[in-house]
Each structure stands twice: as structure tokens, then as C-alpha cells.
Design a protein around this motif. Structure first.
Motif, mmCIF file in Angstrom:
data_model
loop_
_atom_site.group_PDB
_atom_site.id
_atom_site.type_symbol
_atom_site.label_atom_id
_atom_site.label_comp_id
_atom_site.label_asym_id
_atom_site.label_seq_id
_atom_site.Cartn_x
_atom_site.Cartn_y
_atom_site.Cartn_z
ATOM 1 N N ALA A 116 -18.914 71.515 -24.989
ATOM 2 C CA ALA A 116 -18.611 72.929 -26.002
ATOM 3 C C ALA A 116 -18.162 73.596 -24.720
ATOM 4 C CB ALA A 116 -19.171 73.800 -26.434
ATOM 5 N N GLY A 117 -19.150 73.386 -23.847
ATOM 6 C CA GLY A 117 -19.027 74.663 -22.136
ATOM 7 C C GLY A 117 -17.980 73.754 -21.591
ATOM 8 N N MET A 118 -17.464 72.801 -21.898
ATOM 9 C CA MET A 118 -16.448 72.438 -20.201
ATOM 10 C C MET A 118 -15.233 72.512 -20.847
ATOM 11 S SD MET A 118 -17.450 68.687 -19.219
ATOM 12 C CE MET A 118 -16.228 68.584 -18.590
ATOM 13 N N LEU A 119 -15.508 72.529 -22.410
ATOM 14 C CA LEU A 119 -13.360 73.183 -23.093
ATOM 15 C C LEU A 119 -13.511 74.303 -23.067
ATOM 16 C CD1 LEU A 119 -14.050 70.406 -26.573
ATOM 17 C CD2 LEU A 119 -13.003 69.954 -24.144
ATOM 18 N N SER A 120 -14.165 75.523 -23.523
ATOM 19 C CA SER A 120 -14.218 76.749 -23.211
ATOM 20 C C SER A 120 -14.059 77.145 -22.039
ATOM 21 C CB SER A 120 -14.830 76.964 -23.987
ATOM 22 O OG SER A 120 -16.445 77.515 -23.114
ATOM 23 N N MET A 121 -13.839 76.553 -21.165
ATOM 24 C CA MET A 121 -13.242 77.315 -19.961
ATOM 25 C C MET A 121 -12.212 77.476 -19.956
ATOM 26 S SD MET A 121 -15.769 75.179 -16.753
ATOM 27 C CE MET A 121 -15.888 73.729 -17.105
ATOM 28 N N PRO A 122 -11.370 77.966 -19.443
ATOM 29 C CA PRO A 122 -9.813 78.896 -19.345
ATOM 30 C C PRO A 122 -9.373 77.239 -17.705
ATOM 31 C CG PRO A 122 -11.346 80.604 -17.651
ATOM 32 C CD PRO A 122 -12.082 79.215 -18.273
ATOM 33 N N LEU A 123 -8.566 76.841 -18.678
ATOM 34 C CA LEU A 123 -7.854 75.918 -18.046
ATOM 35 C C LEU A 123 -7.025 76.327 -16.618
ATOM 36 C CD1 LEU A 123 -5.416 74.404 -21.197
ATOM 37 C CD2 LEU A 123 -7.399 72.969 -19.589
ATOM 38 N N THR A 124 -6.677 77.726 -16.743
ATOM 39 C CA THR A 124 -6.482 77.965 -14.915
ATOM 40 C C THR A 124 -7.795 77.532 -13.633
ATOM 41 O OG1 THR A 124 -7.007 80.092 -15.613
ATOM 42 C CG2 THR A 124 -4.855 80.023 -15.697
ATOM 43 N N LEU A 125 -8.495 77.198 -14.099
ATOM 44 C CA LEU A 125 -9.991 77.125 -13.542
ATOM 45 C C LEU A 125 -9.881 75.582 -12.755
ATOM 46 C CD1 LEU A 125 -12.913 78.075 -12.737
ATOM 47 C CD2 LEU A 125 -13.610 76.282 -14.708
ATOM 48 N N PHE A 126 -9.101 75.032 -13.549
ATOM 49 C CA PHE A 126 -8.505 74.292 -13.140
ATOM 50 C C PHE A 126 -7.254 73.793 -11.474
ATOM 51 C CE2 PHE A 126 -11.368 72.221 -17.116
ATOM 52 C CZ PHE A 126 -12.113 72.020 -16.107
ATOM 53 N N GLY A 127 -6.654 74.768 -11.825
ATOM 54 C CA GLY A 127 -5.405 74.863 -11.118
ATOM 55 C C GLY A 127 -5.230 75.325 -10.189
ATOM 56 N N GLN A 128 -6.168 75.739 -9.481
ATOM 57 C CA GLN A 128 -6.000 76.937 -8.720
ATOM 58 C C GLN A 128 -5.392 76.693 -7.283
ATOM 59 O OE1 GLN A 128 -7.849 79.858 -8.285
ATOM 60 N NE2 GLN A 128 -8.151 79.715 -11.103
ATOM 61 N N ALA A 129 -4.842 77.783 -6.263
ATOM 62 C CA ALA A 129 -3.579 76.735 -5.575
ATOM 63 C C ALA A 129 -4.474 77.070 -4.547
ATOM 64 C CB ALA A 129 -2.590 77.814 -5.803
ATOM 65 N N THR A 130 -4.340 76.388 -3.240
ATOM 66 C CA THR A 130 -4.508 75.744 -2.316
ATOM 67 C C THR A 130 -3.657 76.565 -1.003
ATOM 68 O OG1 THR A 130 -4.495 74.213 -2.305
ATOM 69 C CG2 THR A 130 -6.553 74.909 -2.755
ATOM 70 N N ASP A 131 -2.418 77.363 -1.738
ATOM 71 C CA ASP A 131 -1.465 77.745 -0.532
ATOM 72 C C ASP A 131 -0.788 79.451 -0.975
ATOM 73 O OD1 ASP A 131 -0.356 76.734 -3.470
ATOM 74 O OD2 ASP A 131 0.640 75.142 -2.635
ATOM 75 N N ALA A 132 0.789 79.241 -0.264
ATOM 76 C CA ALA A 132 0.813 80.843 -1.326
ATOM 77 C C ALA A 132 2.512 81.121 -1.196
ATOM 78 C CB ALA A 132 0.504 81.729 0.274
ATOM 79 N N THR A 133 2.890 82.088 -1.889
ATOM 80 C CA THR A 133 4.847 81.241 -1.622
ATOM 81 C C THR A 133 5.368 82.858 -1.187
ATOM 82 O OG1 THR A 133 3.824 80.482 -3.672
ATOM 83 C CG2 THR A 133 6.611 81.607 -3.872
ATOM 84 N N ILE A 134 6.513 82.917 -0.882
ATOM 85 C CA ILE A 134 6.859 83.664 -0.001
ATOM 86 C C ILE A 134 8.297 83.613 -0.401
ATOM 87 C CG2 ILE A 134 8.244 84.851 1.817
ATOM 88 C CD1 ILE A 134 6.614 83.608 3.866
#
Length: 184
Positions: free
Chosen positions: A16-34
Motif C-alpha cells: 500500500a505504501g509503494m502504491l501510494s507514492m507519486p509516480l513522479t518520484l520514479f521519473g526524476q530527471a537527471t538533465d536539463a532543457t533550454i
């Protein structure tokens, strides 16, 4: 029995704890955009303007062209800097912006107005050169001479075996040509 029940409840709480985590937690970017907009002095977008980005400390360089709306976006840029961004378009003066530092998940927006250049465009002269003297430098082209054919170490020196002399043909593509032949 009670021990199994406690383990089962613990497993349910973990799921239940894993399912309640926001999905954005798994998709953190390691780069940037201009990204940004390139327009002329009248405020009209400049489609096809060239945008070049260079990391001055590493030498990393990339670029793009603006779309029909004058907008550009270069994603997945390595973190760090300083970055120099150069904008150019035929008939306009180049513009350079410097000193951009990129951090994780940054979206740097750069809007630029290019001024018309007062320089006239120079004519381009195209001269032809002899193809015969450059046949060995054309990339995918392969010149096969009578001497090459005589030196082929194959049975009967079949015409289809000449394909092995071309560096642009792989063995799998050559073999595949035999599997799709119609049988008579």
C-alpha cells in the motif's frame, strides 16, 4: 499462525505504501532543457533559425533549428556549465548569450530578438571536380576492378559473391537476399 498473519499485514502495508507514492518520484530527471523563442525586430517568429549550445567547460556541443512558430527546445542537456547559446539566421546578425549553469531538471527559457544585418549576401560558386579521381573516397561506393575479381577466393567466381567486396553490405543482408527468392 499469528506470526504468518503479522507478516501478511506487514506485506500489505508495504505494498500500500509503494502504491501510494507519486509516480513522479520514479521519473526524476537527471538533465536539463533550454527552450525559447527567436523573433525578428517586428516581433515575427523566425522559422528555421539555428540555435547552437556549447558547454564551455566540457566542449559538449549540440544544436537545433526553430520550428514554424520560432520556438526551439533542446532537451537532455548534461548538467553543469557554463553554457553559451548562439542564435543565427541568414540576413540577421548573430546573437550570443553566455553564462548559463544547468542544474537537475532545469528549464531555462531564452527569448531572443535578432536584428537584420546590413551586410549583403555573397554569391556561392560551385565547382565540379573529376569523379574518376575520387571514386575511392565516396563512402558507400565500391570500385571493383578485374584484378579484384581474379583474386576472389570463391568457387566459380560467381557474380553474387562480388557483394562481399562492398563494405556497405553486411553478411546478414547478403544472406537475406537468397532467402526471399521465388522458387520456380
Amino acid at each position: 499462525m499469528r506470526h504468518n498473519f503479522i507478516q501478511f499485514i506487514g506485506l500489505l502495508v508495504l505494498i500500500a505504501g509503494m502504491l501510494s507514492m507519486p509516480l513522479t518520484l520514479f521519473g526524476q530527471a537527471t538533465d536539463a532543457t533550454i527552450a525559447g523563442l527567436v523573433k525578428d525586430a517586428a516581433g515575427s517568429p523566425l522559422p528555421g533559425a539555428t540555435v547552437t549550445i556549447k558547454n564551455e567547460s566540457t566542449g559538449f556541443r549540440t544544436g537545433t533549428q526553430t520550428g514554424v512558430d520560432g520556438r526551439f527546445s533542446i532537451k537532455q542537456l548534461p548538467l553543469g556549465g557554463p553554457y553559451t547559446v548562439t542564435f543565427s539566421f541568414i540576413g540577421f546578425t548573430n546573437q550570443t548569450r553566455t553564462g548559463y549553469q544547468l542544474n537537475q531538471a532545469d528549464l531555462v527559457s531564452i527569448n531572443v530578438t535578432l536584428a537584420e544585418s546590413d551586410q549583403n549576401l555573397q554569391e556561392v560558386v560551385v565547382k565540379e571536380t573529376g569523379l574518376k579521381s575520387r571514386i575511392d573516397r565516396l563512402g558507400a561506393t565500391t570500385a571493383i576492378t578485374a584484378d579484384n575479381i581474379a583474386k576472389l577466393p570463391v568457387f566459380n567466381r560467381s557474380f553474387t559473391n562480388l557483394i562481399a567486396l562492398s563494405p556497405s553490405v553486411t553478411a546478414s543482408a547478403w544472406a537475406a537476399s537468397f532467402h526471399h527468392r521465388p522458387t520456380t
